[in-house]
Design a protein around this motif. Structure first.
Motif, short mmCIF file in Angstrom:
data_model
loop_
_atom_site.label_atom_id
_atom_site.label_comp_id
_atom_site.label_asym_id
_atom_site.label_seq_id
_atom_site.Cartn_x
_atom_site.Cartn_y
_atom_site.Cartn_z
N PHE A 4 0.81 -1.21 0.00
CA PHE A 4 0.00 0.00 0.00
C PHE A 4 0.85 1.26 0.00
N ALA A 5 2.07 1.18 0.48
CA ALA A 5 2.90 2.38 0.55
C ALA A 5 3.43 2.69 -0.84
N ASP A 6 3.11 3.85 -1.32
CA ASP A 6 3.52 4.26 -2.65
C ASP A 6 4.57 5.34 -2.49
N THR A 7 5.59 5.36 -3.33
CA THR A 7 6.64 6.34 -3.12
C THR A 7 6.17 7.76 -3.35
N ARG A 8 5.04 7.90 -4.08
CA ARG A 8 4.58 9.26 -4.33
C ARG A 8 3.86 9.85 -3.12
N VAL A 9 3.40 8.99 -2.23
CA VAL A 9 2.58 9.46 -1.12
C VAL A 9 3.48 9.83 0.05
N LYS A 10 3.32 11.05 0.56
CA LYS A 10 4.14 11.46 1.70
C LYS A 10 3.50 11.04 3.01
#
Lengths: 474, 185
Positions: free
Chosen positions: A309-315
């Protein structure tokens, strides 16, 4: 093969070919051989020097989860089915469109991608209708590996309806896996674990409610005895309703959890910022289920949800954490019995192991007799395989593929048992010649293999009454 | 939230066989960060016991200690500085202003003294906090010819504030009294 294109035919190593051929019908064997030849050139390019793995796994590991899946199926282009332009990942929506989602809301972004995703090719000639896999197989003269682009189109079409047909999604994921787009796996897992309801209009309110619920738990369960001191309560109290005692017990629990969290995926750089989230998820789960307590292995079950679920675009990882908590909770409903200390043979992990042994006895009696002769109990290898859902046996990208197939069934443990038996049967000729130490070494350090082939073998074991008598010679 | 224990005047083995069992169950390891001992342990057994309860132990010399300990000690915890002295050096004995003078001389915010075997925590007009943990074993004292119940003081240091818990083991059982102090730093 009974189902055309049941799994994308990826390069498989030589050892498994024997068994697959033994299991398949003649037509299936022909198809397998043809696909195998097609992939041989690719395989030669991919085989890395240090081990016999058939994919560029060492490159994949640096990128962590979903990114590695792109390399899963580079099939030859068939102009009848595909657009002439080479396939590329769908580009993000153009900036002129209104931004539907805040940067922190990955689900909105995923829904956006799912519904209006840009395709480099505007049309797919001969593209089949959304939900009929049979027309897809009919359109191809001989079973081609299904192309990533059309797989994603099928996926999108399934999610486009106002009410998502979860059974259809299950069939799609079972047959074709999950496309490598970064939004696909989180959304699929949300739907398959019943975290999101099928009705698309309910998604946003459900998410808001559940995320707020999780963070309220985090706030309430962290007890600070200095905030509202209770008369009669003191720091050295050991009364069971004392806030101070609760606080010190929680500190000890957190230390215990932290020890395991530090050991989870120590080699994955992308996991480092997620460790605090993992600790909070496990802490909330243990506090809400006090009878079970914290058991080693729960960290491994919760980590893949955070990873996907962790996307690199999401801070902002707070939404990711809340979603991961609820998905972890839903799989733990079934896994709780495997973690409880079991006194009886009828429930819990003892039952799973007993059924695993029975299944092995049915499917491969010779191997099971060999194990019995050597004294290898199912407990030695099965405990870790079942409790961790095979997280320790394969690399992370392969594990995520396996978990895709695990999550498609409502009751996961029976299918996981079939996959375990398939794992054992796949290396049966090596096991049959080894002694106790050799067998244990093989089972506990499972040799790298192609997981889609493994799933295919498990499916054959499940759907047909085949029994392994001996391994065919080439 | 830092837990600091003030304890002292054991007089083991001369005047008392050892710490009461109830105190031993209370002082479980892992909860207390600092121990400030006012002295008169009189034996190394108590020294080892204190070091098993907490890793950070500061002991000062009483008038009946045979092992060498320093006369006074100053330790910083959070925003506050703590001074430890046994108290037999303070003359006149029960004078509050003599205690205040010692606190100003040491330059600390909280002064911990023993010798009187009476548990008391009070604050002076200039903001200094004075802690007397009493005798942990309830040993007799030649100071005022009374025997007080066993006691010690636990302090919860939160920034510049101190919450003190007086633990007194009376005949009827354990009594805990809590009080809040602000050092106005």
């Amino acid at each position: 093969m009974a189902t055309a294109g049941a799994y994308t035919v990826v390069a498989s190593d030589a050892g498994g070919g024997h068994v697959a051929r033994r299991l398949g019908a003649a037509a299936g064997a022909r198809r397998w051989r043809r696909a195998h030849e097609q992939q041989a050139a690719v395989k030669a390019r991919w085989r890395c020097g240090c081990c016999a793995c058939a994919s560029d796994r060492h490159g994949l590991r640096a990128s962590g989860g979903a990114g590695g899946l792109e390399q899963r199926a580079p099939p030859p282009l068939r102009p009848s089915l595909l657009s002439p332009s080479p396939p590329a990942r769908p580009s993000p929506p153009p900036p002129s469109e209104p931004d539907h989602s805040s940067p922190s809301d990955t689900i909105s972004a995923q829904i956006h991608h799912a519904l209006t995703g840009q395709q480099p090719s505007a049309h797919l000639p001969l593209s089949p209708s959304a939900s009929s896999l049979s027309t897809l197989s009919a359109a191809s003269t001989s079973a081609p590996p299904i192309h990533a682009d059309s797989r994603e189109e099928l996926f999108r079409a399934c999610l486009r309806t106002p009410t998502v047909d979860v059974d259809e999604l299950r069939r799609l994921v079972w047959a074709h896996g999950i496309p490598p787009a970064p939004w696909a796996r989180p959304l699929a897992w949300h739907l398959l674990t019943a975290y999101l309801p099928p009705d698309r209009l309910d998604w946003q309110p459900t998410l808001a409610v559940k995320r707020a619920n999780y963070w309220s738990h985090v706030a309430n369960l962290s007890v600070d005895p200095t905030e509202r001191p209770v008369t009669g309560d003191h720091p050295l109290s050991d009364a069971h309703d004392s806030q101070w005692k609760q606080y010190f017990d929680d500190c000890q629990l957190r230390v215990c959890i932290r020890r395991d969290v530090e050991r989870t995926h120590p080699d994955l750089h992308s996991f480092a910022p997620l460790r605090d989230a993992l600790e909070r998820i496990l802490f909330v789960y243990v506090k809400l289920h006090p009878t079970l307590g914290y058991k080693q292995g729960m960290n491994e079950l919760a980590a893949p949800f955070l990873l996907t679920f962790a996307d690199t675009r999401v801070k902002d990882l707070s939404d990711v954490e809340a979603d991961a908590y609820f998905c972890f909770d839903s799989i733990m409903i079934e896994m709780v019995s495997c973690y409880e200390p079991c006194n009886s043979d009828v429930t819990g992990i003892a039952r799973q192991l007993r059924e695993l042994q029975a299944l092995l006895r049915i499917k491969d009696p010779a191997l099971e007799r060999h194990f019995e002769k050597l004294g290898i109990d199912t407990r030695f290898y099965g405990l870790r395989w079942i409790r961790l859902w095979l997280m320790h046996e394969f690399h992370v990208p392969d594990c995520l593929c396996l978990w895709d197939s695990f999550l498609t069934s409502e009751l996961r443990l029976p299918w996981i048992r079939y996959v375990c038996v398939a794992m054992v049967i796949r290396i049966r000729e090596r096991l049959l010649v080894e002694d106790f130490a050799g067998c244990m070494k093989l089972l506990l350090n499972y040799p790298p293999c192609d997981v889609s082939e493994l799933l295919r073998i498990a499916d054959r074991l499940r759907t047909s009454n085949v029994i392994i008598v001996r391994t065919a010679r080439r | 939230m830092v837990l600091v224990l003030a304890i002292g005047d054991f007089h083991v083995p001369h005047r008392s066989p050892g710490l009461p069992q109830r105190f031993k169950t209370l002082l479980a390891p892992g909860k207390i960060q600092y121990i400030f001992c006012t002295g008169n342990l009189s034996s190394s057994e108590i020294d080892e016991y204190l070091r098993s309860v907490s890793p950070d132990v500061h002991i000062v010399a009483g008038d009946l200690d045979s092992t060498y300990y320093p006369d006074k000690a100053i330790v910083n915890v959070g925003n506050l500085s703590f001074g430890i002295c046994h108290g037999h050096q303070i003359i006149p004995r029960d004078s509050k202003s003599a205690n205040e003078a010692l606190r100003r001389e040491m330059g600390v915010d909280v002064l911990i003294t023993g010798n009187s075997h009476a548990v008391e925590v009070w604050q002076s007009n200039d903001g200094g906090i004075f802690v007397s943990p009493g005798s942990a074993t309830g040993a007799y004292t030649t100071v005022n010819h009374t025997v007080s119940p066993p006691s010690f003081v636990l302090m919860d240091v939160q920034g510049s504030k101190v919450v003190t818990y007086n633990y007194i083991l009376e005949d009827t059982g354990l009594r805990v009294a809590r009080e809040n102090f602000d050092s106005f730093k």
